[in-house]
Design a protein around this motif. Sequence first.
Motif: not given
Length: 113
Positions: A1-19, A73-78
């Motif tokens: 089954m497909k699931y959409l994982c929606l990533v939410y961050l506040d402004a202070a943590h917008w760039n907390a994780c590198s690409d 951002g998002f991750y679409l997973v199966d």
Amino acid sequence: MKYLCLVYLDAAHWNACSDQVCAEYAQQVAASRRLLAAEPLHGTHTATTVRVRNGEVLLFDGPFAETREMLAGFYLVDAKDLNEAIQLAAGIPPAQHGSVEVRPVRELQLAPG
């Protein structure tokens, strides 16, 4: 089954994780054949909200709702089930700084013919 994982961050943590960190996790999930798509989004200052009312297209700068955490951002997973989808969501690096909403993808119910 497909699931959409929606990533939410506040402004202070917008760039907390590198690409790089996010890409490495995406590659790991892709290697397991469970990743269908994953993309980061630009900040909400680049968003345009579209509404159609009485046939008229209305445009608004910014996101639809005023919230502290913004869609980053998002991750679409199966995944085989919700539990597996939650495990995948827990591994998404920004989950350490914000939140990840996991939602099952619904197939359109089309009438035959």
